[in-house]
Design a protein around this motif. Structure first.
Motif, short mmCIF file in Angstrom:
data_model
loop_
_atom_site.label_atom_id
_atom_site.label_comp_id
_atom_site.label_asym_id
_atom_site.label_seq_id
_atom_site.Cartn_x
_atom_site.Cartn_y
_atom_site.Cartn_z
N ALA A 668 3.31 -48.86 -69.55
CA ALA A 668 3.77 -49.33 -70.86
C ALA A 668 4.95 -48.49 -71.36
O ALA A 668 5.87 -49.02 -71.99
N ARG A 669 4.93 -47.19 -71.04
CA ARG A 669 6.05 -46.35 -71.46
C ARG A 669 7.32 -46.73 -70.70
O ARG A 669 8.44 -46.56 -71.21
N GLU A 670 7.15 -47.24 -69.47
CA GLU A 670 8.31 -47.68 -68.69
C GLU A 670 8.83 -49.04 -69.14
O GLU A 670 10.04 -49.26 -69.21
N ILE A 671 7.93 -49.96 -69.46
CA ILE A 671 8.30 -51.35 -69.75
C ILE A 671 8.53 -51.59 -71.24
O ILE A 671 9.43 -52.31 -71.64
N GLY A 672 7.69 -50.97 -72.04
CA GLY A 672 7.79 -51.17 -73.49
C GLY A 672 6.41 -51.19 -74.11
O GLY A 672 5.42 -51.50 -73.44
N SER A 673 6.33 -50.86 -75.38
CA SER A 673 5.03 -50.79 -76.05
C SER A 673 4.56 -52.17 -76.46
O SER A 673 5.34 -53.12 -76.55
N GLY A 674 3.26 -52.29 -76.69
CA GLY A 674 2.69 -53.53 -77.21
C GLY A 674 2.19 -54.48 -76.15
O GLY A 674 1.63 -55.53 -76.48
N TYR A 675 2.39 -54.16 -74.88
CA TYR A 675 1.93 -55.05 -73.82
C TYR A 675 0.57 -54.61 -73.29
O TYR A 675 0.31 -53.43 -73.12
N ASP A 676 -0.27 -55.61 -73.00
CA ASP A 676 -1.57 -55.29 -72.40
C ASP A 676 -1.41 -55.20 -70.88
O ASP A 676 -0.38 -55.58 -70.31
N ALA A 677 -2.47 -54.70 -70.22
CA ALA A 677 -2.43 -54.52 -68.78
C ALA A 677 -2.12 -55.83 -68.06
O ALA A 677 -1.39 -55.84 -67.07
N PHE A 678 -2.67 -56.92 -68.53
CA PHE A 678 -2.46 -58.22 -67.89
C PHE A 678 -0.97 -58.54 -67.80
O PHE A 678 -0.46 -58.92 -66.73
N ASP A 679 -0.25 -58.40 -68.92
CA ASP A 679 1.18 -58.73 -68.92
C ASP A 679 2.00 -57.72 -68.14
O ASP A 679 3.00 -58.08 -67.51
N LEU A 680 1.58 -56.48 -68.17
CA LEU A 680 2.27 -55.49 -67.36
C LEU A 680 2.16 -55.84 -65.88
O LEU A 680 3.13 -55.75 -65.13
N ILE A 681 0.98 -56.23 -65.45
CA ILE A 681 0.76 -56.60 -64.05
C ILE A 681 1.62 -57.81 -63.68
O ILE A 681 2.34 -57.81 -62.66
N CYS A 682 1.56 -58.85 -64.48
CA CYS A 682 2.30 -60.09 -64.17
C CYS A 682 3.81 -59.86 -64.17
O CYS A 682 4.53 -60.39 -63.34
N HIS A 683 4.26 -59.03 -65.11
CA HIS A 683 5.70 -58.79 -65.21
C HIS A 683 6.20 -57.90 -64.07
O HIS A 683 7.21 -58.20 -63.42
N ILE A 684 5.49 -56.80 -63.82
CA ILE A 684 5.95 -55.84 -62.83
C ILE A 684 5.84 -56.40 -61.41
O ILE A 684 6.77 -56.29 -60.62
N ALA A 685 4.71 -57.03 -61.12
CA ALA A 685 4.46 -57.44 -59.74
C ALA A 685 4.99 -58.83 -59.41
O ALA A 685 5.34 -59.10 -58.26
N TYR A 686 5.02 -59.70 -60.43
CA TYR A 686 5.36 -61.11 -60.13
C TYR A 686 6.49 -61.65 -60.99
O TYR A 686 6.71 -62.88 -61.03
N ASP A 687 7.22 -60.77 -61.68
CA ASP A 687 8.43 -61.12 -62.44
C ASP A 687 8.17 -62.18 -63.51
O ASP A 687 9.05 -63.00 -63.81
N GLN A 688 6.99 -62.19 -64.10
CA GLN A 688 6.69 -63.12 -65.17
C GLN A 688 7.13 -62.53 -66.51
O GLN A 688 6.98 -61.33 -66.74
N PRO A 689 7.68 -63.36 -67.42
CA PRO A 689 8.06 -62.84 -68.74
C PRO A 689 6.81 -62.41 -69.50
O PRO A 689 5.84 -63.16 -69.59
N PRO A 690 6.79 -61.19 -70.02
CA PRO A 690 5.58 -60.70 -70.66
C PRO A 690 5.47 -61.14 -72.12
O PRO A 690 6.48 -61.37 -72.79
N LEU A 691 4.24 -61.26 -72.61
CA LEU A 691 3.96 -61.46 -74.03
C LEU A 691 3.28 -60.21 -74.55
O LEU A 691 2.48 -59.58 -73.84
N THR A 692 3.59 -59.86 -75.78
CA THR A 692 2.89 -58.72 -76.37
C THR A 692 1.46 -59.13 -76.72
O THR A 692 1.14 -60.33 -76.80
N ARG A 693 0.64 -58.13 -76.95
CA ARG A 693 -0.74 -58.41 -77.38
C ARG A 693 -0.74 -59.19 -78.69
O ARG A 693 -1.54 -60.12 -78.88
N ARG A 694 0.16 -58.84 -79.60
CA ARG A 694 0.23 -59.53 -80.89
C ARG A 694 0.61 -60.99 -80.69
O ARG A 694 0.03 -61.89 -81.33
#
Length: 781
Positions: A668-694
């Motif tokens: 999260a410190r690398e990608i940005g705050s406010g993201y849950d593990a699910f979005d971090l995984i999808c974004h980092i590994a599979y290039d999916q646009p992330p949504l914040t938890r909010r």
């Protein structure tokens, strides 16, 4: 058999029907001289994250190794099936011949032999010979003698048989080569020899075979094996040297009993500062025919060394120095004394072959180490001593300045790593001195908590002054003994102790000496397949692993005769006392220490590096590393989504990935705050646009998904959505969440579950439905 039928045969059939009979017909003994399917090396272990596997494509596997006598290889043969040409296997054969340093390599497909001879006949290096013309043992032995420069008078000694181990143990290829090289050098009249073998490669077993063959051949009668640690002599006596039986003794009570032939001696027991202590002079200078000096890098070649005094007294004896770290400085040079190594087997080669464990390095920077710390004016330490108004930095920590919070931070980080992997991994923590080792022991006990309560010997200080600690040394080293798990030390465990299952080495110690660093690293290099130990981790708090960058770390040693006047010599390691002799005083080096509590310290940077295929440490960004590991676990986005939605608790998935060393707070410190593990995984590994938890929580609210629930249940679910938006998925899966605000105003957890949902099962169903709603749009991805 027709040519067509022959081409249908397997490689094994070709060996059985054509190659083996041809070799036997040339006079080779099938049981003593022909070895088939010989694994020379098992292939290197590859490690990333917390997983390891062997690279079997790099395994070296010879179809035939031909020996004049067991343990003395003279040729290799590579077989291919009949669809290949006669010489198709020659390049493989040459690779194996190079490893074994033999002059003769052959390839065959069952039609003939292709021959490569490093001792050319009529200037032809490579020729093709019929199946019925394979060279005899005598012919290939003669080639070998020419290649290795063995004269006829030396043959009897060179061919003296090995000891046939009662457990069926055979020397590994490099051990056999080391043994043969030493025997050959002695047969040629060489009196001083140096053997360089990396820690964990079996120097003591190799030494036993050297002594055994020389002793059995009557080339030597009395042998002295010198060590500088008592337990090294004990290990040799009870293990590798055991076959010597009644002719062997350990020198005790400052007395050399002439009734024996093999002597194991602690050099401290043979000499001293007073003439009366020089036990080695109680026998004549020609009493020993062979002296073997273990770990000869530790000062044995220094002019004022006690070992050097012993060697000079027995000047007529053959003298063999053993070391993992050739030491060449302005002051000490074992190569200058012993000569160039007769054989070298390095740490890099051992890892490449797969006999030694690779390492992962976790470099950790602490703010007060990196940026320094200056005490406020007038500040005193815990004992009321005034602190000098200057900047204290990493070289001062735990030698001059003791920040108690720093010790606690290191202990906490060590336990964090162990708890994330295996809290029962054998661990050695190297400290600045005995005082530091004791403080670290206490800090780890507190950081271990329940583990230390349930297991009083979970962590112990093993130093020279601790009777209790040294009593546990054997248990710590034993692979089948669980406790102690963690040993804190300063010097005692740097060398000699064989802890095959050691998985973690912690460096909170200043290490300026490259030789000392290599010895410390050597504590982890043993592989123990039975206990699933294939690699180890080095956790470095003091920048000691900068030595890996030194081109001499695993390179050829260079004799330094005159230092460069413009370049200061590498500073010695800070004095901390010898663990075998230290009485535990804090100020043994005359430096006053200041103990300071209450100064906050923190970790400001971490970097993970791995042993690369080229022998260098490889640094990957945390994101790149995490991407590789996630994709290793879940090959595609659909694979991950299926696993995610099937998991009753998402924490199980995150725990699986944590075993790879993935920490989502760091991501999260690398990608940005406010993201849950699910979005971090999808974004980092599979290039999916992330949504914040909010954003995910608001999407659920907009769909008005929970209208089917009553008002009280909706209030709970809305509060869970807010908790998710603030803290993430793990927070709402935690059973204790209903004890927290704002749920504590709605009743007790049992009341909420019973009154709002009608029971535990219905509450868990509602929670599962909430999670599905949060990730609903990905369900159909």
């Amino acid at each position: 058999m027709t040519g067509k039928e022959k081409k249908q045969l397997s490689e094994s059939d070709i060996c059985d029907l054509y190659i083996t009979p041809a070799i036997k017909d040339a006079g080779w003994d099938q049981f003593r001289q022909i070895r088939r399917d010989v694994t020379l090396t098992p292939g290197p272990v590859i490690v990333r994250g917390n997983m390891s596997s062997r690279n079997k494509k790099k395994k070296k596997f010879a179809d035939y190794v031909l020996s004049w006598e067991p343990g003395i290889p003279v040729a290799v043969v590579e077989a291919k099936d009949n669809t290949h040409t006669v010489s198709a296997g020659m390049q493989q054969a040459l690779g194996y011949a190079e490893i074994l340093d033999v002059p003769s390599a052959f390839s065959s497909n069952g039609d003939a032999f292709a021959s490569h001879n490093k001792v050319p006949i009529d200037d032809e290096i490579e020729t093709e010979i019929p199946l019925n013309a394979f060279p005899s043992p005598a012919e290939l032995w003669q080639r070998y003698k020419i290649h290795r420069n063995i004269a006829d008078p030396a043959e009897a000694l060179v061919t003296q048989p090995y000891h046939e181990d009662f457990a069926g143990k055979e020397p590994r290829y490099y051990q056999a080569e080391a043994i043969n090289r030493v025997i050959e050098a002695i047969a040629k009249g060489q009196k001083r020899l140096l053997l360089v073998m990396a820690t964990g490669t079996g120097k003591t077993y190799t030494t036993f075979q050297i002594i055994w063959r020389l002793w059995k051949a009557k080339a030597v009668k009395r042998v002295l094996f010198l060590v500088d640690r008592n337990f090294l002599a004990d290990q040799a006596y009870t293990n590798d040297f055991k076959p010597f039986g009644s002719v062997m003794t350990k020198i005790k009570n400052r007395k050399i009993d002439p009734a024996y032939e093999i002597y194991l001696g602690l050099y401290q027991a043979l000499t001293g500062t007073e003439e009366a202590d020089k036990t080695f002079k109680t026998v004549s200078p020609d009493f020993f025919d062979l002296i073997v000096i273990d770990e000869c890098h530790r000062g044995s070649a220094a002019d004022d060394s006690a070992w050097r005094e012993i060697l000079e007294y027995y000047a007529t004896a053959i003298q063999l120095g053993l070391t993992a770290t050739p030491k060449e400085t302005e002051y000490v040079s074992n190569i200058t004394y012993f000569g160039e190594p007769v054989y070298t087997y390095s740490l890099k080669q051992g890892i490449e072959d797969g006999f030694l464990a690779p390492y992962k390095v976790v470099r950790i920077d602490i703010d007060k180490d990196l940026y320094g710390w200056t005490p406020p004016p007038g500040m005193t330490d815990d004992l009321g001593n005034a602190l000098e108004q200057r900047e204290y930095n990493q070289k001062d920590m735990d030698r001059i300045l003791i920040l108690n919070q720093r010790t606690k931070l290191v202990a906490k980080r060590v336990m964090q790593l162990l708890n994330a992997t295996d809290p029962f991994s054998k661990t050695i923590v190297f400290c600045e001195d005995i005082d530091h080792a004791e403080r670290m022991r206490k800090a780890i006990v507190n950081a271990a908590g329940k583990l230390a309560i349930e297991h009083p010997k979970y962590v112990m200080r093993i130093t020279g002054d601790s009777v209790e600690g040294k009593a546990e040394l054997d248990n710590f080293a034993a692979s089948d003994s669980t406790f102690p798990v963690i040993a804190t030390t300063s010097e005692l465990l740097t060398t000699g102790v064989d802890v095959k299952t050691c998985k973690l080495i912690v460096l909170d110690k200043t290490v300026n000496s490259l030789a000392t660093f290599k010895q410390i690293v050597g504590r982890g290099t043993r592989i123990d397949e039975e206990h699933q130990k294939f690699y180890f981790t080095i956790m470095d708090f003091k920048k000691a692993t900068a030595h890996f960058r030194d081109p001499d770390f695993d390179g050829e040693p260079v004799v330094i005769f005159e230092p460069d006047p413009d370049e200061p010599p590498n500073p010695p390691d800070p004095p901390c006392g010898d663990d075998d002799n230290d009485n535990g005083g804090d100020d043994g080096d005359g430096v006053k220490k200041f103990y300071v509590s209450g100064v906050e310290v923190r970790i400001i940077a971490e970097r993970v590096e791995y042993y690369g295929l080229d022998g260098r440490l490889v640094t990957e960004s945390y994101v790149d590393y995490s991407r590789k590991q996630i994709r290793q676990e879940y090959a595609s986005l659909n694979d991950f989504l299926t696993r995610w939605h099937d998991a009753k608790k998402k924490e199980a998935i995150l725990n699986e990935l944590a075993e790879y060393g993935i920490e989502f707070e760091k991501l999260a410190r690398e990608i940005g705050s406010g993201y849950d593990a699910f979005d971090l995984i999808c974004h980092i590994a599979y290039d999916q646009p992330p949504l914040t938890r909010r954003e995910r929580a608001n999407n659920v609210k907009k769909r008005n998904y929970f209208t089917k629930y009553g008002a009280q249940a909706r209030a709970v679910l809305d509060a869970l959505l807010e908790k998710y938006a603030d803290e993430g998925i793990i927070s709402i899966e935690n059973p204790k969440v209903l004890r927290l605000k704002p749920f504590d105003t709605m009743g007790t957890p049992m009341e909420i579950i019973r009154n709002a949902f009608g029971g535990k099962e219905l509450y868990e169903n509602a929670l599962q439905e909430l999670e599905e709603a949060l990730f609903e749009q990905e369900q159909s991805a």
